[in-house]
Structures are given as structure tokens and as C-alpha cells.
Design a protein around this motif. Structure first.
Motif, PDB file in Angstrom:
ATOM      1  N   TYR A 236    -129.885 -95.872  17.679  1.00 26.75           N
ATOM      2  CA  TYR A 236    -128.481 -96.228  17.466  1.00 26.75           C
ATOM      3  C   TYR A 236    -127.714 -95.079  16.788  1.00 26.75           C
ATOM      4  CZ  TYR A 236    -130.223-100.842  18.636  1.00 26.75           C
ATOM      5  OH  TYR A 236    -130.812-101.900  19.287  1.00 26.75           O
ATOM      6  N   LEU A 294    -115.924-101.170  31.250  1.00 30.20           N
ATOM      7  CA  LEU A 294    -117.248-101.633  30.862  1.00 30.20           C
ATOM      8  C   LEU A 294    -118.099-101.781  32.114  1.00 30.20           C
ATOM      9  CD1 LEU A 294    -118.697-102.581  28.219  1.00 30.20           C
ATOM     10  CD2 LEU A 294    -118.102-104.913  28.908  1.00 30.20           C
ATOM     11  N   SER A 324    -122.578-101.500  28.512  1.00 27.94           N
ATOM     12  CA  SER A 324    -122.329-102.702  27.713  1.00 27.94           C
ATOM     13  C   SER A 324    -123.331-102.858  26.578  1.00 27.94           C
ATOM     14  CB  SER A 324    -122.363-103.944  28.609  1.00 27.94           C
ATOM     15  OG  SER A 324    -123.582-104.011  29.324  1.00 27.94           O
ATOM     16  N   SER A 325    -124.472-102.161  26.664  1.00 32.40           N
ATOM     17  CA  SER A 325    -125.523-102.309  25.653  1.00 32.40           C
ATOM     18  C   SER A 325    -125.267-101.479  24.400  1.00 32.40           C
ATOM     19  CB  SER A 325    -126.878-101.903  26.246  1.00 32.40           C
ATOM     20  OG  SER A 325    -126.838-100.559  26.717  1.00 32.40           O
ATOM     21  N   THR A 326    -124.181-100.703  24.366  1.00 33.97           N
ATOM     22  CA  THR A 326    -123.895 -99.834  23.230  1.00 33.97           C
ATOM     23  C   THR A 326    -122.840-100.453  22.316  1.00 33.97           C
ATOM     24  OG1 THR A 326    -122.153 -98.639  24.416  1.00 33.97           O
ATOM     25  CG2 THR A 326    -124.401 -97.798  24.635  1.00 33.97           C
ATOM     26  N   GLU A 327    -122.697 -99.859  21.135  1.00 36.11           N
ATOM     27  CA  GLU A 327    -121.665-100.305  20.193  1.00 36.11           C
ATOM     28  C   GLU A 327    -120.270-100.154  20.805  1.00 36.11           C
ATOM     29  OE1 GLU A 327    -119.883 -98.675  15.969  1.00 36.11           O
ATOM     30  OE2 GLU A 327    -122.055 -98.671  16.225  1.00 36.11           O
ATOM     31  N   SER A 328    -120.055 -99.048  21.521  1.00 38.21           N
ATOM     32  CA  SER A 328    -118.761 -98.840  22.184  1.00 38.21           C
ATOM     33  C   SER A 328    -118.512 -99.901  23.239  1.00 38.21           C
ATOM     34  CB  SER A 328    -118.714 -97.446  22.819  1.00 38.21           C
ATOM     35  OG  SER A 328    -118.838 -96.436  21.851  1.00 38.21           O
ATOM     36  N   GLY A 329    -119.577-100.316  23.925  1.00 40.44           N
ATOM     37  CA  GLY A 329    -119.447-101.367  24.929  1.00 40.44           C
ATOM     38  C   GLY A 329    -119.022-102.688  24.320  1.00 40.44           C
ATOM     39  N   GLU A 330    -119.568-103.008  23.161  1.00 38.22           N
ATOM     40  CA  GLU A 330    -119.187-104.248  22.479  1.00 38.22           C
ATOM     41  C   GLU A 330    -117.709-104.204  22.092  1.00 38.22           C
ATOM     42  OE1 GLU A 330    -120.807-106.988  21.988  1.00 38.22           O
ATOM     43  OE2 GLU A 330    -122.661-106.309  22.932  1.00 38.22           O
ATOM     44  N   ARG A 331    -117.252-103.061  21.625  1.00 39.82           N
ATOM     45  CA  ARG A 331    -115.843-102.937  21.223  1.00 39.82           C
ATOM     46  C   ARG A 331    -114.929-103.066  22.446  1.00 39.82           C
ATOM     47  NH1 ARG A 331    -115.044 -97.514  18.238  1.00 39.82           N
ATOM     48  NH2 ARG A 331    -113.073 -98.463  17.548  1.00 39.82           N
ATOM     49  N   ARG A 333    -115.614-104.643  25.245  1.00 38.96           N
ATOM     50  CA  ARG A 333    -115.666-106.034  25.708  1.00 38.96           C
ATOM     51  C   ARG A 333    -114.681-106.905  24.933  1.00 38.96           C
ATOM     52  NH1 ARG A 333    -120.613-106.939  24.872  1.00 38.96           N
ATOM     53  NH2 ARG A 333    -121.469-106.654  26.965  1.00 38.96           N
ATOM     54  N   SER A 334    -114.470-106.594  23.656  1.00 43.22           N
ATOM     55  CA  SER A 334    -113.586-107.406  22.816  1.00 43.22           C
ATOM     56  C   SER A 334    -112.133-107.357  23.264  1.00 43.22           C
ATOM     57  CB  SER A 334    -113.690-106.958  21.347  1.00 43.22           C
ATOM     58  OG  SER A 334    -113.081-105.686  21.150  1.00 43.22           O
TER      59      SER A 334
END
Length: 350
Positions: A236, A294, A324-331, A333-334
Motif C-alpha cells: 500500500y 474507474l 478499483s482495488s486501490t485507495e485512489s479507486g475507492e475515492r 468510486r465515491s
């Protein structure tokens, strides 16, 4: 991906999951795809059906990405099928595109070679991938990083017990050598173009000789990168601090683009579009500098993405796909999974 073009047909062979990003843009409703598939065959009345492999022609209706299997499913109507397979012609069928098998895609009219060449140019370098090996004194964590994704493969513990008379350094190196046996298996399966080994200075200085002996003979370039953490935490950390290493290999996990999106949203300067409708409008005005999507959004909105990317190509914008599996992907997705950095505010154009 292997690709061969003629006037109105395309022969292609999918070699990796990244090739699906290209195929999504090439297959349209109304096309006919020829290839091997599996379908249930019922013999005599009342007999149990048997799933058999047959070569068919399928008129395309829609596409569906199967996330768990990492494959693309083509849904449509069977228009060509072996004569002995009675009752199937004209029925609906789903063909799952498999790796290593050649398919033929036939268009109702001449293929757009210009569009295909631009798509291939946009996705050039997709075959580049990195096996990330993150080493600590307690574990070895391994991830596979491609241009359009990152997958955590697993962690291998560094065993604490040792042989009689064995000092701690020898014990660490012996256990590390055992762990690298599994790493070499992942290399054979994933076939990365590069191996990147990360960890803190002390750990890498103790591990480097063993790693060079075990991985150096695989014929793949091994790159070392010192950072604060190793093991799973190091995977990470590398996503945050390893941008320059990946950039040199033509790979980006997109953190800097997502950071810029949220920075512009915070400033409220109008230089970002969020959501499909705003992005489409910005593309129509030629305002998009970089389209950021994404990976799961791209795959879920296949036909919609084709239209947007056609406009990206026409306006010479850039495309960035965020795993989508990264921290940037989570952001990302939001805020809906799709956004764009703009050259100028589109509010001033309406």
C-alpha cells in the motif's frame, strides 16, 4: 492481444485481462462473432443434457463483464450452428470469451480502421506488468500491477524458528529463499515484464543477495526500491510513493489524477466534470483534457464508454483508467466512478 484485420472482419486472440478494454470498444450490437463455445445438448427425449463444445456464429446484442472470472460475455442470437445440433438456431446464447482462443468478429459494413488504430495506440503498452515483491522481516507480500489494475496475490510468512547453531541472519535468508519459491511460481503464471522489490534499507540489504540468486536467473529485470515499509504494508505504501518507478515503466495507478480532481473540486474553479452526463457535455465542447474512469465503471458501461472514448479520440484528450482495488479507486468510486479534468470551464459555454 493478437489482431488481424480485413475489409469487414477482425480476427483477435485475448492474451490478458487488459485486452478486454480494447475488445469492449470493438464489439457492437449487430456484429457477428464466430468462435468456440459451450452449450447444453439434449439427445433423446427425456435424456439428461450434456454440455459440449461447438463452433458457432452469434449475432451480438450486448456485452457483460464477469468480474469474478475476469472474462467478457457476449450475449446474442445463434445464427450459425452445426446442422446436427437441432433446435438451437435462432435461440439466445451467451459466449464467454476465453484466453488464447481466436475469434472472428464480422461487421455489417467496412470496419473503421482509423478508429481501431487509434484505440490500439491509446492502449499500447497494456502488456507491460510488474510483479511487486514487498519484503519485511516478518513476511513477503506479492501483488501484480498492470497498466489497468493491481491484484494482491498473497502474503508468505517469514518463519521464526531456525536450525541449531543458525544465527538470525541465516534463518531470515533461508526462510526468504523458501518464500521466493512461491514467488517464482507466480512469475510463471503471471509472466510479468518486470519485478520490483521493495522494503526498508536494512531488510533489502540483508535480502538482496538471496533475491538476486533466486529471481535474477529468471531473465526478468529486477528493480529495487527502498521505502519505509515492507510486507503487506509496503504494497500500500508503494501505491503512494512508487509513482515515479511505475511511470518509467509506462504504468500509472492514477493517484496523481484523482488527487488533482479532488483539489479542483475543493477550489470550485469549474475545471472538473463529474458523472457521465457532465463528462459527455464537456467532451462535446472539446473541454476535456483527461478522462478518468474507474475500471469497474468502464466494464459495466461498455457501449456508453465506447461513445465517450470515441469523443476522447476525436478531441485528442487523454484516458486514465483507475484500478478499483486501490485507495485512489475507492475515492473515485465515491463520486460515481467517472470524472474529467477540463481545459476550460464548460459553464461559460452554455
Amino acid at each position: 492481444m493478437k489482431l488481424n484485420l480485413d475489409r469487414n472482419w477482425i480476427d483477435f486472440t485475448i492474451e490478458s485481462e487488459d485486452d478486454l478494454y480494447v475488445i469492449y470498444l470493438l464489439i457492437d450490437p449487430g456484429d457477428i462473432i464466430y468462435g468456440w463455445t459451450v452449450r447444453e445438448f439434449r439427445g433423446r427425449e427425456g435424456s439428461r443434457g450434456e454440455r459440449i463444445r461447438i463452433y458457432v456464429g452469434l449475432k451480438v446484442e450486448n456485452l457483460e463483464y464477469h468480474a469474478f472470472r475476469g472474462t467478457l460475455r457476449v450475449r446474442g442470437v445463434l445464427i450459425e450452428i452445426p446442422e446436427w445440433f437441432e433446435g438451437a438456431k435462432g435461440s439466445h446464447h451467451t459466449m464467454e470469451l476465453s484466453y488464447g482462443i481466436e475469434y472472428r468478429l464480422v461487421k455489417p459494413s467496412d470496419i473503421d480502421r482509423g478508429f481501431i488504430n487509434k484505440v490500439l495506440e491509446m492502449f499500447s503498452g497494456a502488456s507491460i506488468s510488474v510483479l511487486l515483491v514487498s519484503v519485511s522481516m516478518e513476511e513477503v507480500a506479492v501483488a501484480h500491477i498492470r497498466r489497468f489494475g493491481r491484484e494482491l496475490l498473497g502474503t508468505i510468512p517469514i518463519q521464526g524458528g531456525g536450525k541449531e547453531g543458525e544465527d538470525s541472519l541465516d534463518r531470515f535468508r533461508r526462510s526468504l529463499r523458501n518464500a521466493l519459491t512461491q514467488v517464482k511460481q507466480w512469475v510463471q503464471v503471471r509472466r510479468p515484464t518486470h519485478i520490483v522489490v521493495v522494503g526498508n534499507h536494512m531488510t533489502l540489504s540483508m535480502a538482496k543477495d538471496v533475491i538476486n540468486e533466486e529471481l535474477g536467473k529468471l531473465g526478468i529485470q529486477v528493480i529495487y526500491h527502498e521505502q519505509g515499509e515492507g510486507g503487506l504494508a509496503g504494497i500500500y505504501e508503494f501505491e503512494r510513493v512508487g509513482v515515479d518507478v511505475l511511470r518509467k515503466l509506462n504504468i500509472s495507478l492514477g493517484q496523481e489524477y484523482v488527487d488533482e480532481v479532488f483539489s479542483r473540486l475543493g477550489m470550485g474553479n469549474g475545471l472538473v466534470a463529474v458523472g457521465v452526463d457532465e463528462v459527455r457535455k464537456a467532451l462535446e465542447f472539446g473541454a476535456v483534457e483527461t478522462l478518468i474512469v474507474l475500471d469497474e465503471t468502464y466494464k459495466e458501461k461498455g457501449y456508453e464508454m465506447r461513445n465517450l472514448i470515441s469523443m476522447v479520440l476525436r478531441t485528442r484528450a487523454n484516458l486514465v483508467i483507475i484500478p478499483s482495488s486501490t485507495e485512489s479507486g475507492e475515492r473515485l468510486r465515491s463520486i460515481g466512478g467517472i470524472t474529467a479534468l477540463l481545459r476550460f470551464p464548460i459553464s461559460s459555454q452554455t
